[in-house]
Design an enzyme around this catalytic site. Structure first.
Site, PDB file in Angstrom:
ATOM      1  N   LYS A 145       0.958  -1.131   0.081  1.00 42.51           N
ATOM      2  CA  LYS A 145       0.002   0.065   0.188  1.00 42.51           C
ATOM      3  C   LYS A 145       0.857   1.091  -0.096  1.00 42.51           C
ATOM      4  CE  LYS A 145      -4.468   1.173   0.507  1.00 42.51           C
ATOM      5  NZ  LYS A 145      -5.681   0.615  -0.123  1.00 42.51           N
ATOM      6  N   GLY A 154     -23.518   4.541   3.378  1.00 44.56           N
ATOM      7  CA  GLY A 154     -22.831   4.957   2.180  1.00 44.56           C
ATOM      8  C   GLY A 154     -23.356   4.703   0.742  1.00 44.56           C
ATOM      9  N   ASN A 174     -19.689   4.898  -4.888  1.00 38.70           N
ATOM     10  CA  ASN A 174     -19.567   4.118  -5.961  1.00 38.70           C
ATOM     11  C   ASN A 174     -20.111   2.669  -5.639  1.00 38.70           C
ATOM     12  OD1 ASN A 174     -18.315   4.931  -8.234  1.00 38.70           O
ATOM     13  ND2 ASN A 174     -16.547   5.671  -6.970  1.00 38.70           N
TER      14      ASN A 174
END
Ligand code: NAD
Length: 362
Positions: free
Chosen positions: A88, A188, A191
Protein backbone atom coordinates in the site's frame (compact mmCIF):
# COMPACT_ATOMS: atom_id res chain seq x y z
CA UNK A 1 21.98 11.89 16.30
CA UNK A 2 20.88 9.62 19.13
CA UNK A 3 17.29 10.85 18.62
CA UNK A 4 17.59 9.95 14.95
CA UNK A 5 18.74 6.41 15.63
CA UNK A 6 15.93 5.80 18.14
CA UNK A 7 13.37 6.76 15.47
CA UNK A 8 14.96 4.34 13.01
CA UNK A 9 14.92 1.55 15.59
CA UNK A 10 11.28 2.11 16.38
CA UNK A 11 10.28 2.04 12.70
CA UNK A 12 12.14 -1.22 12.19
CA UNK A 13 10.59 -2.60 15.37
CA UNK A 14 7.18 -1.77 13.96
CA UNK A 15 8.06 -3.61 10.74
CA UNK A 16 9.16 -6.66 12.69
CA UNK A 17 6.02 -6.63 14.80
CA UNK A 18 3.75 -6.64 11.76
CA UNK A 19 5.95 -8.89 9.60
CA UNK A 20 6.67 -6.23 6.97
CA UNK A 21 9.32 -6.75 4.33
CA UNK A 22 10.18 -3.15 3.58
CA UNK A 23 9.07 0.44 3.73
CA UNK A 24 10.19 3.16 1.34
CA UNK A 25 10.04 6.82 2.33
CA UNK A 26 9.77 9.00 -0.77
CA UNK A 27 10.76 12.65 -0.69
CA UNK A 28 10.93 14.98 -3.68
CA UNK A 29 11.47 18.62 -2.76
CA UNK A 30 10.88 19.86 -6.31
CA UNK A 31 7.26 18.61 -6.44
CA UNK A 32 6.57 18.56 -2.69
CA UNK A 33 6.00 14.80 -2.75
CA UNK A 34 6.11 13.10 0.62
CA UNK A 35 5.00 9.49 0.44
CA UNK A 36 5.46 6.14 2.12
CA UNK A 37 5.27 2.80 0.30
CA UNK A 38 4.89 -0.28 2.49
CA UNK A 39 5.54 -3.77 1.17
CA UNK A 40 4.20 -6.32 3.61
CA UNK A 41 4.68 -9.70 1.95
CA UNK A 42 5.61 -10.92 -1.52
CA UNK A 43 5.39 -14.70 -1.04
CA UNK A 44 2.49 -15.04 -3.48
CA UNK A 45 3.54 -12.36 -5.97
CA UNK A 46 4.25 -8.66 -6.35
CA UNK A 47 2.77 -6.47 -3.64
CA UNK A 48 -0.34 -4.75 -4.93
CA UNK A 49 -2.19 -1.99 -3.16
CA UNK A 50 -3.78 1.37 -3.77
CA UNK A 51 -2.26 4.77 -3.17
CA UNK A 52 -4.12 6.87 -0.62
CA UNK A 53 -3.65 10.62 -0.46
CA UNK A 54 -4.61 12.08 2.87
CA UNK A 55 -3.69 15.02 5.06
CA UNK A 56 -2.37 12.98 7.98
CA UNK A 57 -1.82 14.78 11.27
CA UNK A 58 1.65 13.30 11.59
CA UNK A 59 4.14 11.05 9.85
CA UNK A 60 3.59 8.48 12.56
CA UNK A 61 -0.13 8.39 11.71
CA UNK A 62 0.66 7.99 8.00
CA UNK A 63 3.10 5.16 8.74
CA UNK A 64 0.59 3.38 10.96
CA UNK A 65 -2.07 3.61 8.25
CA UNK A 66 0.16 2.33 5.46
CA UNK A 67 1.43 -0.56 7.59
CA UNK A 68 -2.08 -1.64 8.59
CA UNK A 69 -3.47 -1.31 5.07
CA UNK A 70 -0.59 -3.13 3.35
CA UNK A 71 -0.88 -6.08 5.72
CA UNK A 72 -4.60 -6.20 4.97
CA UNK A 73 -3.79 -6.47 1.26
CA UNK A 74 -1.63 -9.55 1.85
CA UNK A 75 -4.59 -11.29 3.48
CA UNK A 76 -7.06 -10.10 0.88
CA UNK A 77 -5.01 -11.45 -2.04
CA UNK A 78 -4.18 -14.67 -0.24
CA UNK A 79 -7.75 -15.61 0.67
CA UNK A 80 -9.01 -14.64 -2.79
CA UNK A 81 -6.57 -17.08 -4.37
CA UNK A 82 -4.66 -14.40 -6.28
CA UNK A 83 -0.94 -14.56 -6.91
CA UNK A 84 -0.28 -11.20 -5.37
CA UNK A 85 1.41 -9.99 -2.23
CA UNK A 86 0.35 -7.11 -0.05
CA UNK A 87 1.42 -3.49 -0.27
CA UNK A 88 0.00 0.00 0.00
CA UNK A 89 1.17 3.58 -0.40
CA UNK A 90 0.21 6.86 1.20
CA UNK A 91 0.94 10.34 -0.09
CA UNK A 92 0.86 12.89 2.71
CA UNK A 93 -1.11 15.99 1.72
CA UNK A 94 -4.46 17.47 0.82
CA UNK A 95 -5.64 15.73 -2.35
CA UNK A 96 -7.78 18.72 -3.35
CA UNK A 97 -5.02 21.31 -3.00
CA UNK A 98 -1.62 19.68 -3.27
CA UNK A 99 -2.03 17.23 -6.12
CA UNK A 100 -0.43 17.95 -9.49
CA UNK A 101 0.73 16.08 -12.57
CA UNK A 102 4.34 16.55 -11.49
CA UNK A 103 3.69 15.21 -8.00
CA UNK A 104 1.94 12.09 -9.27
CA UNK A 105 4.60 11.46 -11.91
CA UNK A 106 7.34 11.94 -9.35
CA UNK A 107 5.59 9.31 -7.24
CA UNK A 108 5.38 7.10 -10.35
CA UNK A 109 9.17 7.24 -10.68
CA UNK A 110 9.59 5.95 -7.14
CA UNK A 111 7.32 3.03 -8.03
CA UNK A 112 9.31 2.46 -11.24
CA UNK A 113 12.50 2.08 -9.23
CA UNK A 114 10.96 -0.82 -7.31
CA UNK A 115 11.04 -2.80 -10.57
CA UNK A 116 7.65 -4.40 -10.17
CA UNK A 117 7.92 -5.39 -6.52
CA UNK A 118 5.07 -2.94 -5.88
CA UNK A 119 2.09 -2.25 -8.13
CA UNK A 120 -0.39 0.45 -7.29
CA UNK A 121 -4.00 1.40 -7.97
CA UNK A 122 -6.55 4.01 -6.89
CA UNK A 123 -7.60 4.56 -3.31
CA UNK A 124 -9.09 7.35 -1.20
CA UNK A 125 -7.86 10.71 -2.49
CA UNK A 126 -6.55 9.40 -5.82
CA UNK A 127 -8.37 8.99 -9.12
CA UNK A 128 -8.09 7.23 -12.45
CA UNK A 129 -6.50 10.41 -13.81
CA UNK A 130 -3.73 10.09 -11.21
CA UNK A 131 -3.15 6.50 -12.32
CA UNK A 132 -2.75 7.84 -15.85
CA UNK A 133 0.02 10.17 -14.62
CA UNK A 134 1.75 7.32 -12.78
CA UNK A 135 1.40 5.24 -15.96
CA UNK A 136 3.48 7.85 -17.82
CA UNK A 137 6.43 6.86 -15.65
CA UNK A 138 5.92 3.17 -14.94
CA UNK A 139 3.86 0.23 -16.11
CA UNK A 140 3.44 -0.99 -12.53
CA UNK A 141 0.03 0.57 -12.05
CA UNK A 142 -3.51 -0.74 -12.51
CA UNK A 143 -6.89 0.93 -12.56
CA UNK A 144 -6.05 3.00 -15.61
CA UNK A 145 -9.00 3.89 -17.88
CA UNK A 146 -10.36 1.29 -20.29
CA UNK A 147 -9.25 3.54 -23.16
CA UNK A 148 -5.64 2.93 -22.05
CA UNK A 149 -6.12 -0.83 -21.83
CA UNK A 150 -7.23 -0.81 -18.20
CA UNK A 151 -10.08 -2.75 -16.62
CA UNK A 152 -12.06 0.35 -15.66
CA UNK A 153 -14.18 1.05 -12.58
CA UNK A 154 -13.79 -1.71 -9.95
CA UNK A 155 -16.84 -0.71 -7.87
CA UNK A 156 -19.44 -2.88 -9.68
CA UNK A 157 -17.27 -5.96 -9.01
CA UNK A 158 -16.73 -4.98 -5.40
CA UNK A 159 -20.50 -4.58 -5.00
CA UNK A 160 -21.12 -7.96 -6.63
CA UNK A 161 -18.72 -9.68 -4.21
CA UNK A 162 -20.37 -8.00 -1.23
CA UNK A 163 -23.78 -9.05 -2.54
CA UNK A 164 -22.61 -12.68 -2.77
CA UNK A 165 -21.07 -12.45 0.70
CA UNK A 166 -24.46 -11.28 1.99
CA UNK A 167 -26.15 -14.22 0.25
CA UNK A 168 -23.73 -16.72 1.80
CA UNK A 169 -24.44 -15.28 5.26
CA UNK A 170 -28.20 -15.27 4.70
CA UNK A 171 -27.99 -18.93 3.73
CA UNK A 172 -26.27 -19.65 7.02
CA UNK A 173 -28.64 -17.66 9.22
CA UNK A 174 -31.98 -18.14 7.46
CA UNK A 175 -31.43 -21.51 5.76
CA UNK A 176 -31.91 -20.20 2.21
CA UNK A 177 -30.02 -17.63 0.19
CA UNK A 178 -33.20 -16.13 -1.25
CA UNK A 179 -33.04 -12.47 -0.31
CA UNK A 180 -36.64 -11.40 -1.02
CA UNK A 181 -38.29 -10.14 2.13
CA UNK A 182 -35.03 -9.52 4.00
CA UNK A 183 -34.01 -6.01 5.03
CA UNK A 184 -30.60 -4.34 4.69
CA UNK A 185 -29.14 -1.04 5.87
CA UNK A 186 -26.56 0.23 3.39
CA UNK A 187 -24.32 2.86 5.00
CA UNK A 188 -22.74 4.95 2.24
CA UNK A 189 -24.33 5.30 -1.18
CA UNK A 190 -21.11 6.02 -3.07
CA UNK A 191 -19.57 4.01 -5.87
CA UNK A 192 -19.94 0.61 -4.23
CA UNK A 193 -23.01 1.42 -2.13
CA UNK A 194 -25.10 2.44 -5.11
CA UNK A 195 -24.31 -0.74 -7.05
CA UNK A 196 -25.09 -2.82 -3.97
CA UNK A 197 -28.44 -1.08 -3.49
CA UNK A 198 -29.26 -1.84 -7.12
CA UNK A 199 -28.44 -5.56 -6.76
CA UNK A 200 -30.43 -5.84 -3.54
CA UNK A 201 -33.48 -4.05 -4.93
CA UNK A 202 -33.43 -6.35 -7.96
CA UNK A 203 -34.11 -9.18 -5.49
CA UNK A 204 -36.89 -7.31 -3.70
CA UNK A 205 -34.92 -6.62 -0.57
CA UNK A 206 -36.18 -3.82 1.67
CA UNK A 207 -33.25 -1.37 1.61
CA UNK A 208 -32.55 1.47 4.03
CA UNK A 209 -29.82 3.90 2.96
CA UNK A 210 -27.75 6.43 4.85
CA UNK A 211 -25.15 8.93 3.65
CA UNK A 212 -23.69 12.16 4.97
CA UNK A 213 -24.04 13.53 1.45
CA UNK A 214 -27.77 14.37 1.48
CA UNK A 215 -28.01 14.99 -2.25
CA UNK A 216 -26.45 11.67 -3.11
CA UNK A 217 -28.55 9.89 -0.48
CA UNK A 218 -31.86 11.10 -1.88
CA UNK A 219 -30.79 10.55 -5.47
CA UNK A 220 -29.95 6.88 -4.82
CA UNK A 221 -33.04 6.38 -2.63
CA UNK A 222 -35.29 7.74 -5.35
CA UNK A 223 -33.62 5.83 -8.17
CA UNK A 224 -33.93 2.41 -6.50
CA UNK A 225 -36.94 2.96 -4.21
CA UNK A 226 -34.85 2.59 -1.08
CA UNK A 227 -35.70 4.28 2.23
CA UNK A 228 -33.39 7.09 3.35
CA UNK A 229 -32.56 7.18 7.06
CA UNK A 230 -30.44 9.54 9.12
CA UNK A 231 -27.03 8.42 10.40
CA UNK A 232 -28.19 8.21 14.02
CA UNK A 233 -30.87 5.64 13.09
CA UNK A 234 -28.48 3.07 11.56
CA UNK A 235 -27.87 1.10 14.72
CA UNK A 236 -31.37 1.25 16.11
CA UNK A 237 -33.30 0.19 13.03
CA UNK A 238 -34.58 -3.38 13.13
CA UNK A 239 -33.04 -4.65 9.87
CA UNK A 240 -31.62 -8.14 9.24
CA UNK A 241 -28.36 -6.98 7.69
CA UNK A 242 -25.98 -4.06 8.08
CA UNK A 243 -23.77 -3.32 5.07
CA UNK A 244 -21.08 -0.74 5.93
CA UNK A 245 -20.00 0.81 2.63
CA UNK A 246 -18.56 4.12 3.80
CA UNK A 247 -15.86 4.28 6.44
CA UNK A 248 -13.98 1.80 8.65
CA UNK A 249 -14.11 1.10 12.41
CA UNK A 250 -17.90 1.21 12.60
CA UNK A 251 -17.86 -2.07 14.57
CA UNK A 252 -16.70 -0.89 17.97
CA UNK A 253 -17.58 -1.04 21.68
CA UNK A 254 -20.21 1.66 21.33
CA UNK A 255 -22.04 0.37 18.24
CA UNK A 256 -21.92 -3.39 18.92
CA UNK A 257 -23.51 -3.01 22.37
CA UNK A 258 -27.00 -2.20 21.06
CA UNK A 259 -26.81 -3.90 17.69
CA UNK A 260 -29.71 -6.12 16.65
CA UNK A 261 -28.62 -7.13 13.16
CA UNK A 262 -28.31 -10.83 12.34
CA UNK A 263 -25.58 -10.22 9.75
CA UNK A 264 -22.90 -7.64 8.99
CA UNK A 265 -21.49 -7.66 5.47
CA UNK A 266 -20.24 -4.63 3.59
CA UNK A 267 -17.43 -3.18 1.50
CA UNK A 268 -15.71 -0.76 3.90
CA UNK A 269 -12.14 -1.69 4.80
CA UNK A 270 -11.15 -2.35 8.41
CA UNK A 271 -14.68 -2.47 9.81
CA UNK A 272 -13.60 -3.96 13.13
CA UNK A 273 -12.16 -1.17 15.29
CA UNK A 274 -10.04 -3.80 17.01
CA UNK A 275 -9.51 -7.17 15.30
CA UNK A 276 -8.64 -8.89 18.57
CA UNK A 277 -11.73 -7.76 20.46
CA UNK A 278 -14.63 -6.92 18.21
CA UNK A 279 -14.82 -10.10 16.10
CA UNK A 280 -15.27 -12.08 19.32
CA UNK A 281 -17.81 -9.57 20.63
CA UNK A 282 -19.94 -10.05 17.51
CA UNK A 283 -19.68 -13.84 17.82
CA UNK A 284 -20.77 -13.61 21.47
CA UNK A 285 -23.81 -11.59 20.43
CA UNK A 286 -24.70 -14.12 17.74
CA UNK A 287 -24.12 -11.66 14.90
CA UNK A 288 -22.60 -13.20 11.78
CA UNK A 289 -19.81 -10.99 10.44
CA UNK A 290 -18.48 -11.46 6.89
CA UNK A 291 -14.81 -10.39 7.00
CA UNK A 292 -14.44 -7.21 4.97
CA UNK A 293 -11.33 -8.13 3.00
CA UNK A 294 -12.90 -11.42 1.97
CA UNK A 295 -16.09 -10.04 0.47
CA UNK A 296 -14.79 -6.68 -0.84
CA UNK A 297 -12.12 -8.29 -3.05
CA UNK A 298 -14.03 -7.77 -6.33
CA UNK A 299 -12.17 -4.53 -7.03
CA UNK A 300 -8.82 -6.19 -6.43
CA UNK A 301 -9.83 -9.05 -8.74
CA UNK A 302 -10.57 -6.46 -11.41
CA UNK A 303 -7.03 -5.05 -10.99
CA UNK A 304 -5.61 -8.57 -11.13
CA UNK A 305 -7.40 -9.22 -14.41
CA UNK A 306 -5.92 -6.01 -15.79
CA UNK A 307 -2.42 -7.13 -14.82
CA UNK A 308 -2.71 -10.66 -16.08
CA UNK A 309 -4.63 -9.79 -19.23
CA UNK A 310 -7.67 -11.84 -18.13
CA UNK A 311 -10.91 -10.42 -19.42
CA UNK A 312 -14.15 -9.45 -17.69
CA UNK A 313 -15.41 -13.05 -17.86
CA UNK A 314 -12.59 -14.22 -15.60
CA UNK A 315 -13.14 -11.25 -13.27
CA UNK A 316 -16.76 -12.29 -12.87
CA UNK A 317 -15.80 -15.95 -12.30
CA UNK A 318 -13.28 -15.06 -9.60
CA UNK A 319 -15.73 -12.64 -7.98
CA UNK A 320 -18.37 -15.37 -7.90
CA UNK A 321 -15.99 -17.54 -5.82
CA UNK A 322 -16.62 -15.13 -2.94
CA UNK A 323 -19.88 -16.97 -2.15
CA UNK A 324 -18.11 -20.31 -1.53
CA UNK A 325 -15.14 -18.65 0.16
CA UNK A 326 -17.54 -16.99 2.63
CA UNK A 327 -19.27 -20.33 3.29
CA UNK A 328 -15.87 -21.90 3.96
CA UNK A 329 -14.94 -19.17 6.46
CA UNK A 330 -18.28 -19.58 8.25
CA UNK A 331 -17.75 -23.36 8.46
CA UNK A 332 -14.28 -23.00 9.93
CA UNK A 333 -15.53 -20.42 12.40
CA UNK A 334 -18.23 -22.87 13.53
CA UNK A 335 -16.04 -25.97 13.81
CA UNK A 336 -13.20 -24.16 15.56
CA UNK A 337 -15.54 -21.89 17.58
CA UNK A 338 -13.57 -18.82 16.55
CA UNK A 339 -14.73 -15.46 15.15
CA UNK A 340 -15.05 -15.30 11.37
CA UNK A 341 -12.26 -12.72 11.05
CA UNK A 342 -9.93 -15.15 12.76
CA UNK A 343 -11.09 -18.02 10.55
CA UNK A 344 -10.43 -15.94 7.43
CA UNK A 345 -6.98 -15.04 8.77
CA UNK A 346 -6.13 -18.71 9.25
CA UNK A 347 -7.15 -19.63 5.70
CA UNK A 348 -5.11 -16.74 4.24
CA UNK A 349 -2.03 -17.56 6.34
CA UNK A 350 -2.25 -21.25 5.46
CA UNK A 351 -2.17 -20.47 1.74
CA UNK A 352 0.85 -18.19 2.17
CA UNK A 353 2.71 -20.79 4.23
CA UNK A 354 1.84 -23.63 1.84
CA UNK A 355 3.16 -21.67 -1.14
CA UNK A 356 6.27 -20.69 0.82
CA UNK A 357 6.99 -24.44 1.22
CA UNK A 358 6.47 -24.96 -2.48
CA UNK A 359 9.14 -22.39 -3.25
CA UNK A 360 11.78 -24.39 -1.40
CA UNK A 361 11.51 -27.08 -4.08
CA UNK A 362 13.34 -26.28 -7.29
P1 NAD B 1 -17.10 6.45 -2.25
O1 NAD B 1 -16.23 7.55 -1.78
O2 NAD B 1 -17.58 6.43 -3.66
O3 NAD B 1 -18.43 6.38 -1.33
C1 NAD B 1 -18.42 6.52 0.04
C2 NAD B 1 -19.75 7.14 0.44
O4 NAD B 1 -19.84 7.11 1.86
C3 NAD B 1 -19.88 8.61 0.01
O5 NAD B 1 -21.10 8.80 -0.65
C4 NAD B 1 -19.80 9.37 1.34
O6 NAD B 1 -20.58 10.56 1.32
C5 NAD B 1 -20.37 8.35 2.30
N1 NAD B 1 -19.99 8.55 3.70
C6 NAD B 1 -18.82 8.99 4.23
N2 NAD B 1 -18.89 9.02 5.56
C7 NAD B 1 -20.13 8.57 5.90
C8 NAD B 1 -20.81 8.35 7.12
N3 NAD B 1 -20.25 8.64 8.29
N4 NAD B 1 -22.07 7.86 7.08
C9 NAD B 1 -22.68 7.59 5.92
N5 NAD B 1 -22.09 7.78 4.73
C10 NAD B 1 -20.83 8.27 4.71
O7 NAD B 1 -16.34 5.12 -1.88
P2 NAD B 1 -16.57 3.66 -2.49
O8 NAD B 1 -15.64 3.46 -3.61
O9 NAD B 1 -18.02 3.44 -2.68
O10 NAD B 1 -16.05 2.75 -1.29
C11 NAD B 1 -16.83 2.54 -0.12
C12 NAD B 1 -16.00 1.77 0.91
O11 NAD B 1 -15.63 0.50 0.36
C13 NAD B 1 -14.69 2.45 1.30
O12 NAD B 1 -14.43 2.16 2.65
C14 NAD B 1 -13.66 1.77 0.42
O13 NAD B 1 -12.37 1.78 1.01
C15 NAD B 1 -14.21 0.36 0.36
N6 NAD B 1 -13.80 -0.38 -0.84
C16 NAD B 1 -14.10 0.11 -2.07
C17 NAD B 1 -13.73 -0.62 -3.20
C18 NAD B 1 -14.06 -0.14 -4.60
O14 NAD B 1 -14.00 -0.94 -5.53
N7 NAD B 1 -14.44 1.12 -4.77
C19 NAD B 1 -13.04 -1.84 -3.07
C20 NAD B 1 -12.77 -2.33 -1.78
C21 NAD B 1 -13.16 -1.58 -0.67
Amino acid sequence: MSGHSSVVTSVLDQLSASGHKKVIFCNDTSTGLKAIIAIHDTTLGPALGGTRMFNYNSEAEALEDVLRLSKGMTYKSAITGLNLGGGKAVIIGDSRKQKSEALMRSFGRFIKNLNGEFITAEDMGTTMKDMEYIRMETKHVTGVPESLGGAGNPAPFTAKGVFLGIKACVKEVFGTDMLAGRSVVVQGTGNVGEHLVELLRQENVEVFVSDINEERLHEVARKYKAKPISANKIFTIGADIYAPCALGSTLNDKTIKNMKFAIIAGSANNQLANEEIHGQLLLDKGILYAPDYLINAGGLINCYSELTGFGKKRTIQLTENIYDATREVIQLSKTEKIPTNMAAGRIAEKRINDIKQLKTSY
